[in-house]
Motif scaffolding. Structure first.
Motif, mmCIF file in Angstrom:
data_model
loop_
_atom_site.group_PDB
_atom_site.id
_atom_site.type_symbol
_atom_site.label_atom_id
_atom_site.label_comp_id
_atom_site.label_asym_id
_atom_site.label_seq_id
_atom_site.Cartn_x
_atom_site.Cartn_y
_atom_site.Cartn_z
ATOM 1 N N TRP A 94 0.807 -1.227 0.000
ATOM 2 C CA TRP A 94 0.000 0.000 0.000
ATOM 3 C C TRP A 94 0.841 1.279 0.000
ATOM 4 C CZ3 TRP A 94 -1.163 -4.008 3.393
ATOM 5 C CH2 TRP A 94 -2.325 -4.746 3.109
ATOM 6 N N SER A 165 -0.986 -6.427 -1.833
ATOM 7 C CA SER A 165 -1.856 -5.310 -1.446
ATOM 8 C C SER A 165 -2.725 -4.872 -2.608
ATOM 9 C CB SER A 165 -1.016 -4.131 -0.948
ATOM 10 O OG SER A 165 -0.174 -3.627 -1.969
ATOM 11 N N ASN A 168 -5.704 -6.945 -2.503
ATOM 12 C CA ASN A 168 -6.607 -6.404 -1.481
ATOM 13 C C ASN A 168 -7.455 -5.282 -2.061
ATOM 14 O OD1 ASN A 168 -6.714 -3.832 0.463
ATOM 15 N ND2 ASN A 168 -7.080 -5.635 1.737
ATOM 16 N N TYR A 225 -0.831 2.034 6.335
ATOM 17 C CA TYR A 225 -2.029 2.106 5.497
ATOM 18 C C TYR A 225 -3.323 2.368 6.253
ATOM 19 C CZ TYR A 225 -5.737 0.455 2.325
ATOM 20 O OH TYR A 225 -6.877 0.341 1.570
#
Length: 317
Positions: A94, A165, A168, A225
């Motif tokens: 992130w 990430s 995600n 993050y």
């Protein structure tokens, strides 16, 4: 099985490099620049050369700013015939990563899957914390749908994906698109996804699984993050969403020696219980990030071919 022996030299170099990495007392921008130099070198050395594609960089307006996206268009058998579109979100905890770090992967996927890939350079944490990167990715998806004709994309055949990430953020964007009534997606591809930001899955806490990405690495990334009291939000932790029905078919790729392995497995199981077609594939001997190492690993080439085949099936091409 053990970690793939072809990875041993790389893992030794990474272990040695860790001893010289700056700690959190060094400003984020300085640490990011240093790590990006290593990521640049790795991107050039671990993957086979990309096939020819047409690249174009674009600007997408987002709330509070502008982000860059890059489109990859393969040669077309029928010029003027629109192709499916795949939105790709890079990994990097992130807070790291650029379009260039997944350039080869995106070009390869565009040719193999017969689609236009649009890679997203979302704004990075900690300067832009949750949920800003999720909203950036959704804005990019909406931009692709809204500019499908200009991009040569068939807007009825859109998919999304990403790694780590980025997976995600891709999963969260798929949830957000469902909740907002579009853009409609035919598929999602989640590679080594982080889906439970509470770090509650067994493999996250297994010492034997921390190859390349460790529990401490993940904890540090999450601190950049997302605040702890936000980590159960479904757009932060898609695995913890109460309702998963109505999401697109999913291909979830995990690696045997990856602390995020159980995130992907559990999400696939939950999607299946919600009536969503989901396939989970765990790659023996692989570690976090080894999916891109096509110059080193025959199995990485098979991994990427399976992603392309899955997308072609959903695109019906």
């Amino acid at each position: 099985m053990p970690v793939l022996p072809e990875l041993a030299p790389l893992l030794a170099r990474v272990k040695a490099a860790r001893a010289h990495m700056p700690d959190a007392s060094v400003p984020v921008a300085e640490r990011r620049a240093l790590i990006h130099r290593g990521m640049d070198q790795r991107a050039r050395s671990v993957a086979l050369p990309p096939p020819p594609v047409t690249r174009a960089d674009h600007q997408v307006e987002v709330e509070g700013g502008v982000i860059a996206v890059r489109s990859y268009t393969p040669e077309r058998e029928s010029p003027g015939q629109p192709l499916p579109g795949h939105v790709y979100v890079h990994g990097g905890g992130w807070w790291l990563g650029t379009l260039d770090h997944r350039d080869t992967l995106c070009a390869t996927l565009a040719v193999a899957a017969g689609c236009v890939v649009v890679s997203v350079e979302h704004r990075l944490a900690p300067e832009h914390r949750f949920p800003i990167p999720v909203h950036d990715c959704y804005a990019a998806l909406a931009w692709v749908a809204g500019n499908a004709g200009t991009l040569g994309i068939d807007g009825t055949r859109l998919s999304i994906g990403g790694d780590s990430s980025g997976a995600n953020l891709a999963a969260a964007t798929a949830l957000l698109a469902r909740d907002r009534g579009g853009p409609s997606l035919v598929a999602q591809v989640l590679e080594m996804p982080a889906l439970d930001l509470t770090m509650g899955q067994p493999s996250v806490n297994g010492a034997e699984d921390g190859v390349l990405l460790t529990r401490d690495d993940l904890a540090a990334d999450l601190a950049q993050y997302c605040d702890e009291d936000e980590r159960t939000h479904p757009y932060a932790s898609p695995l913890l969403a109460q309702e998963l029905a109505g999401l697109p078919d999913a291909l979830i790729m995990t690696a045997e020696f990856d602390i995020l392995r159980d995130d992907g497995t559990a999400y696939g199981e939950r999607l299946g219980r919600a009536g969503v077609q989901a396939e989970v594939v765990c790659w023996d001997g692989h570690v976090h990030g080894s999916h891109e190492m096509t110059a080193m690993l025959e199995s990485a080439r098979h991994w990427q071919a399976q992603v392309a085949d899955f997308l072609r099936e959903r695109y019906k091409v």
